[in-house]
Design a protein around this motif. Structure first.
Motif, PDB file in Angstrom:
ATOM      1  N   PRO B  78       0.828  -1.217   0.000  1.00 37.89           N
ATOM      2  CA  PRO B  78       0.000   0.000   0.000  1.00 37.89           C
ATOM      3  C   PRO B  78       0.860   1.264   0.000  1.00 37.89           C
ATOM      4  CG  PRO B  78       0.068  -0.953   2.196  1.00 37.89           C
ATOM      5  CD  PRO B  78       0.826  -1.884   1.307  1.00 37.89           C
ATOM      6  N   GLN B  79       0.322   2.291  -0.616  1.00 40.56           N
ATOM      7  CA  GLN B  79       1.028   3.576  -0.684  1.00 40.56           C
ATOM      8  C   GLN B  79       0.021   4.687  -0.427  1.00 40.56           C
ATOM      9  OE1 GLN B  79       4.379   4.580  -1.450  1.00 40.56           O
ATOM     10  NE2 GLN B  79       3.559   6.571  -0.884  1.00 40.56           N
ATOM     11  N   LEU B  80       0.345   5.551   0.524  1.00 37.23           N
ATOM     12  CA  LEU B  80      -0.491   6.730   0.771  1.00 37.23           C
ATOM     13  C   LEU B  80      -0.092   7.803  -0.242  1.00 37.23           C
ATOM     14  CD1 LEU B  80      -2.542   8.326   2.513  1.00 37.23           C
ATOM     15  CD2 LEU B  80      -0.624   8.990   3.969  1.00 37.23           C
ATOM     16  N   ILE B  81      -1.017   8.176  -1.089  1.00 40.00           N
ATOM     17  CA  ILE B  81      -0.726   9.202  -2.102  1.00 40.00           C
ATOM     18  C   ILE B  81      -0.751  10.589  -1.457  1.00 40.00           C
ATOM     19  CG2 ILE B  81      -1.500  10.228  -4.282  1.00 40.00           C
ATOM     20  CD1 ILE B  81      -0.406   7.408  -4.578  1.00 40.00           C
ATOM     21  N   SER B  82      -1.850  10.892  -0.779  1.00 40.06           N
ATOM     22  CA  SER B  82      -1.972  12.157  -0.054  1.00 40.06           C
ATOM     23  C   SER B  82      -3.193  12.038   0.851  1.00 40.06           C
ATOM     24  CB  SER B  82      -2.137  13.334  -1.024  1.00 40.06           C
ATOM     25  OG  SER B  82      -3.373  13.228  -1.694  1.00 40.06           O
ATOM     26  N   GLU B  83      -3.353  13.022   1.701  1.00 44.62           N
ATOM     27  CA  GLU B  83      -4.530  12.987   2.572  1.00 44.62           C
ATOM     28  C   GLU B  83      -5.809  13.037   1.754  1.00 44.62           C
ATOM     29  OE1 GLU B  83      -4.677  15.408   6.132  1.00 44.62           O
ATOM     30  OE2 GLU B  83      -2.512  15.637   6.011  1.00 44.62           O
ATOM     31  N   GLU B  84      -5.780  13.788   0.653  1.00 51.60           N
ATOM     32  CA  GLU B  84      -6.981  13.943  -0.155  1.00 51.60           C
ATOM     33  C   GLU B  84      -7.273  12.682  -0.973  1.00 51.60           C
ATOM     34  OE1 GLU B  84      -4.324  16.038  -0.383  1.00 51.60           O
ATOM     35  OE2 GLU B  84      -5.093  17.543   1.004  1.00 51.60           O
ATOM     36  N   CYS B  87      -5.184   6.060   0.037  1.00 53.33           N
ATOM     37  CA  CYS B  87      -4.217   4.995  -0.256  1.00 53.33           C
ATOM     38  C   CYS B  87      -4.562   4.283  -1.559  1.00 53.33           C
ATOM     39  CB  CYS B  87      -4.224   3.965   0.867  1.00 53.33           C
ATOM     40  SG  CYS B  87      -3.715   4.615   2.454  1.00 53.33           S
ATOM     41  N   VAL B  88      -3.546   3.831  -2.228  1.00 55.27           N
ATOM     42  CA  VAL B  88      -3.710   2.934  -3.373  1.00 55.27           C
ATOM     43  C   VAL B  88      -2.782   1.749  -3.146  1.00 55.27           C
ATOM     44  CG1 VAL B  88      -4.305   4.773  -4.991  1.00 55.27           C
ATOM     45  CG2 VAL B  88      -1.919   4.078  -4.734  1.00 55.27           C
ATOM     46  N   MET B  89      -2.989   0.717  -3.938  1.00 56.43           N
ATOM     47  CA  MET B  89      -2.139  -0.460  -3.809  1.00 56.43           C
ATOM     48  C   MET B  89      -1.162  -0.515  -4.976  1.00 56.43           C
ATOM     49  SD  MET B  89      -1.476  -2.896  -1.820  1.00 56.43           S
ATOM     50  CE  MET B  89      -2.844  -3.330  -0.780  1.00 56.43           C
ATOM     51  N   PHE B  90       0.099  -0.373  -4.660  1.00 55.55           N
ATOM     52  CA  PHE B  90       1.123  -0.615  -5.662  1.00 55.55           C
ATOM     53  C   PHE B  90       1.420  -2.112  -5.679  1.00 55.55           C
ATOM     54  CE2 PHE B  90       3.382   3.810  -5.603  1.00 55.55           C
ATOM     55  CZ  PHE B  90       2.228   4.381  -6.095  1.00 55.55           C
ATOM     56  N   THR B 116       2.202   0.890 -10.555  1.00 56.57           N
ATOM     57  CA  THR B 116       1.910   2.035  -9.698  1.00 56.57           C
ATOM     58  C   THR B 116       0.603   2.666 -10.151  1.00 56.57           C
ATOM     59  OG1 THR B 116       3.258   3.465 -11.089  1.00 56.57           O
ATOM     60  CG2 THR B 116       4.338   2.449  -9.201  1.00 56.57           C
TER      61      THR B 116
END
Lengths: 280, 129
Positions: B78-84, B87-90, B116
């Motif tokens: 998992p990767q947090l892109i931004s607060e807005e 999360c997405v899954m890489f 990604t």
């Protein structure tokens, strides 16, 4: 694609560096004592001396020294004070930004009251927790660089006021953990809660800084500054990256951030040492 | 995932292509003509399987259907892109292989293993003799 992007940002950085250097040349320093005739009692003629005009009372320039500054000594001694600064902007911002705590101190030295080599050091801790994730990040950062003072006239030198533009290279070591991340998948119709192990990253970036520093009382200063931060890069290439970088803010490839500083600053005394020599 | 003809490196067009994830009721492709397919990898598993078939129509009365399976071994992260954006899954693609008679000689090249948050990115190339 990635190397091309990085090359582009490198060119941008080189261009900005050249721009800053040229700016330094354009802003010629003219000391008040060079351009104005200061009388012994510190008054300046406002218009041309036609023989019968008098000095206009009330327009007074406070000379840095009692004796006129000679050209060869116009810039004074090389060492003109060391400063240590504490930023209060980011700690105050903690009250409004969801608990992202960042703190930094800086040390710089005035050379001819023109050039200011600087080292900045700080830390950050941030732990945003929402229904969708629990993210924790903390780390340290250090910036090194130099500033160039655009005002070097008599008053500025007397009080050590400065308007500084400069550049920094910054490095940060950050560790971050993402827990309880809820990933919704439209196709598989799942809501998975996943976690990732703690990761570590080394991040660098470049800054252009503009700052105004004024003396409040003797040896104590306040400065207000703005930073443009760009060309963020990971030292070790990875698809995973820290979302928040200490000293930089939100990270993304190619992003440009703006940050502000409000610092209080202490100047280690240096003029006192020079006075006894002058009295001899 | 993109399919090529190995003989001339041209894109291999499948006709009447059906693709469905194993364990899902929804079809990803239904009778499509395509040389590229985009497959969703599971967020909380390290292997994702897809049932596929394509049909070659000889004439109005004659057509041949060729089933095969695609299996992808991957590592989710998992990767947090931004607060807005949240999360997405890489994913990191570790291996891709096929099951089925028709796909016995297909060659797999993992062109870019890092999946990604980039739309329409190609990660695996398949060369069909």
């Amino acid at each position: 694609m990635l190397p091309m992007l990085k090359t582009t940002y490198m060119y941008r950085f080189i261009f900005l560096s050249i721009f800053l250097c040229l700016s330094s040349l354009v802003f010629a320093q003219v000391s008040a004592t060079d351009s104005l005739q200061v009388s012994d009692d510190g008054y300046v003629p406002v218009y041309a001396d036609n023989g019968d005009s008098a000095f206009v009372q009330g327009v007074q320039v406070e000379a840095a020294d009692e004796e006129p500054v000679k050209d060869e000594k116009a810039k004074g001694p090389v060492y003109q004070g060391a400063y240590i600064s504490v930023d209060v902007f980011d700690p105050l911002l903690t009250l409004f930004n969801g608990g992202k705590f960042q703190f930094e101190v800086a040390a710089d030295v005035g050379l001819w009251h023109t050039l200011f080599p600087v080292v900045e050091f700080g830390m950050m801790y941030y732990n945003p927790v929402t229904e969708a994730y629990n993210y924790s990040t903390n780390g340290l950062f250090v910036r090194v660089g130099a500033g160039y003072n655009l005002i070097n006239n008599t008053i500025a030198r007397k009080y050590d006021h400065a308007v500084i533009i400069g550049a920094r290279y910054a490095y940060s070591n950050v560790s971050y953990t993402l827990n309880n991340a809820v990933i919704h998948d439209n196709y598989w119709q799942t809501d998975d809660e996943v976690s990732a192990s703690t990761r570590n990253a080394d991040v660098g970036w470049v800054e252009v800084v503009a700052m105004v520093r004024v003396q409040l009382v003797k040896s104590f200063f306040m400065s207000l500054g703005v930073r443009v931060q760009f060309f963020p890069h990971l030292y070790k290439e990875s698809v995973y990256y820290p979302t928040y970088v200490p000293g930089f803010g939100q990270y993304a490839e190619g992003v440009t951030n703006w940050n502000f500083d409000l610092s209080f600053c202490y100047q280690f005394p240096y003029k006192k040492a020079a006075k006894p020599e002058r009295n001899k | 995932m993109i399919f090529y003809n190995k003989t001339d490196n041209s894109e291999h067009q499948f006709t009447l292509l059906n693709v469905k994830g194993v364990g899902s009721d929804s079809l990803l492709y239904n009778g499509a003509t395509a040389s590229k397919i985009y497959l969703p990898l599971k967020a909380n598993d390290d292997t994702t399987s897809f049932e596929c078939s394509y049909t070659v129509v000889v004439d109005e009365a004659t057509s041949y259907s060729y089933p095969f399976n695609i299996k992808v071994a991957h590592t989710p992260m998992p990767q947090l892109i931004s607060e807005e954006c949240g999360c997405v899954m890489f994913q990191t693609v570790n291996n891709v292989w096929f099951e089925g008679e028709v796909s016995a000689n297909w060659e797999v090249v993992i062109y870019n293993p890092n999946v990604t948050n980039v739309e329409n990115d190609i990660h695996v190339q398949i060369y069909i003799p």
